[in-house]
Design an enzyme around this catalytic site. Structure first.
Site, PDB file in Angstrom:
ATOM      1  N   ASP A 135       8.399  -4.611  -9.386  1.00 31.07           N
ATOM      2  CA  ASP A 135       7.091  -5.053  -9.903  1.00 31.07           C
ATOM      3  C   ASP A 135       7.232  -6.496 -10.406  1.00 31.07           C
ATOM      4  O   ASP A 135       8.098  -7.216  -9.918  1.00 31.07           O
ATOM      5  CB  ASP A 135       6.607  -4.078 -10.986  1.00 31.07           C
ATOM      6  CG  ASP A 135       5.087  -4.051 -11.113  1.00 31.07           C
ATOM      7  OD1 ASP A 135       4.465  -5.126 -11.026  1.00 31.07           O
ATOM      8  OD2 ASP A 135       4.517  -2.969 -11.303  1.00 31.07           O
ATOM      9  N   HIS A 169       7.188  -8.962  -7.870  1.00 29.79           N
ATOM     10  CA  HIS A 169       5.815  -9.425  -7.707  1.00 29.79           C
ATOM     11  C   HIS A 169       5.581 -10.794  -8.330  1.00 29.79           C
ATOM     12  O   HIS A 169       4.455 -11.167  -8.619  1.00 29.79           O
ATOM     13  CB  HIS A 169       4.832  -8.392  -8.284  1.00 29.79           C
ATOM     14  CG  HIS A 169       4.869  -7.076  -7.560  1.00 29.79           C
ATOM     15  ND1 HIS A 169       4.031  -6.033  -7.857  1.00 29.79           N
ATOM     16  CD2 HIS A 169       5.648  -6.640  -6.540  1.00 29.79           C
ATOM     17  CE1 HIS A 169       4.306  -5.003  -7.053  1.00 29.79           C
ATOM     18  NE2 HIS A 169       5.283  -5.348  -6.255  1.00 29.79           N
TER      19      HIS A 169
END
Ligand SMILES: *[C@@H]1O[C@H](CO)[C@@H](O)[C@H](O)[C@H]1NC(C)=O
Ligand SMILES: *[C@@H]1O[C@H](CO)[C@@H](O)[C@H](O)[C@H]1NC(C)=O
Ligand SMILES: *[C@@H]1O[C@H](CO)[C@@H](O)[C@H](O)[C@H]1NC(C)=O
Ligand SMILES: *[C@@H]1O[C@H](CO)[C@@H](O)[C@H](O)[C@H]1NC(C)=O
Length: 348
Positions: free
Chosen positions: A172, A195
């Site tokens: 993430d 991310h």
């Protein structure tokens, strides 16, 4: 400043059995040999702190964190050593809101965190919440690219943070900068998989959130899904302003430069403008060099209220797979110079 040395690896054996629950066990580090006179180094033993597996966890209604520090000023958490969240046993079995952050600091001023390896957290690896004066350096934060919600470092309601010389490859956000933060410097961080370095999401559920004075310099995005990102959710208020990303190296990065003011987590990731929006202004992207894995290397998708004072200069991004790249904008106001792909969509 009185320094408190975390007796980290003295704790390794006992914490390996630490279960999570409403009644969290308390360990007296003195009983494990720590001296705690402010001088003695109580962490001579290298080791690994291993979290309980999902099956061994206690059932409870709320569990924010596995290793939790609250109201400890002058804390130093220093490596070497590993903190292993045992996330493989949690990710597929336990929903996001029942998985803890591995290492959580709440109301810890003048915190130093360095030298540890953080592996496979159940949810976030590290959360910094309501802290002032934080120095984070020389960490390795590692989890598989498909591990859910395994943010590297999450920051909220905090000020005066420096994150440097750190590797973050997770499933993430590498770093997520959330509401109530200011004066955050991030330098020489390598991110990917992950991310990207994200501000937001701000304004979720109509909230008022502010972020200002964020300087990201000398960082590398290597195979990350996003690079430099600001995301806000329609209907919120507050602002993100005074943000700069400078001297960034891209290696087949997804979405190298992205502002997304239509971000809705869990709802197709895209939703419509509302009457209110978090205001974005004074954002600089400068000195980007390298390759993008997506065609829209620069994507400035602002709310109908618009983003102001966007500066994009000295950017040279080419495709990692030989495509023609482009920049797209929606209601973005600002200036640009010396940028490839050319940004002709900014409004004055
Ligand atoms: C937690 O609750 C689940 C479902 O109610 C149950 O199957 C499991 O055995 C419980 N775990 C512990 C450690 O009590
Ligand atoms: C961040 O960098 C700026 C500019 O170099 C500096 O003025 C500020 O003190 C730094 N803040 C932190 C927390 O490192
Ligand atoms: C980029 O990531 C790949 C895959 O993990 C790795 O092999 C490579 O060494 C990295 N490159 C740099 C410059 O970090
Ligand atoms: C842009 O980067 C490419 C590849 O790294 C390089 O060949 C080219 O000279 C650069 N262009 C400019 C204007 O700096």
């Amino acid at each position: 400043m009185e320094k408190v040395v975390a007796m980290f690896f003295m704790l390794s054996i006992s914490l390996a059995y630490l279960a999570i629950g409403n009644a969290q066990p308390t360990f007296d580090v003195g009983k494990f040999g720590a001296v705690g006179d402010g001088k003695t180094n109580d962490s001579p033993v290298m080791g690994k702190i291993l979290a309980p597996s999902a099956n061994a966890r206690r059932n409870s209604t709320s569990l924010d964190c596995w290793l939790c520090f609250k109201r400890v000023d002058g804390l130093i958490v220093d490596g070497p050593g590993q903190i292993d969240g045992n996330g493989e046993t949690w990710w597929t079995k336990v929903p996001k809101n029942e998985r803890p952050t591995a290492l959580h600091f709440h109301l810890c001023n003048n915190l130093i965190l360095s030298g540890l390896t953080h592996l496979n957290s159940q949810k976030n690896h590290i959360t910094i919440h309501s802290c002032s004066g934080v120095s984070i350096s020389n960490l390795h934060i590692i989890a598989p690219s498909d591990s859910p919600n395994t943010d590297g470092i999450d920051i909220s309601l905090s000020t005066q943070l420096l994150i440097s010389n750190t590797f973050i490859g997770t499933g993430d956000d590498c770093i997520a900068i959330k509401g109530g933060t200011s004066n955050i410097n991030i330098t020489r961080v390598t991110c990917g998989p992950g991310h990207g370095i994200s501000i937001g999401s701000l304004g979720e559920d109509g909230s008022n959130q502010i972020v200002e004075q964020v300087y990201v310099t000398g960082c590398t995005f290597n195979g990350s899904d996003n690079g430099a990102r600001i995301k806000t959710t329609p209907g919120g208020t507050g602002f993100a302003r005074g943000v700069s990303f400078e001297g960034i190296t891209l290696i087949a990065s997804g979405n190298p430069i992205v502002i997304d003011q239509h971000y809705c987590n869990g709802r197709d990731h895209h939703c419509q403008d509302q009457e209110k929006a978090v205001a974005i202004s004074g954002v600089t992207f400068s000195g980007f060099q390298g390759t993008s894995a997506v065609v829209e290397a620069i994507n400035l998708d602002c709310s109908k209220q618009g983003c102001r004072g966007i500066t994009i200069n000295n950017v040279n991004i080419s495709s990692s797979v030989g495509q023609d790249l482009r920049a797209v904008c929606n209601n973005a106001h600002g200036t640009t110079a010396s940028t490839v792909p050319v940004v002709s969509c900014l409004l004055s």
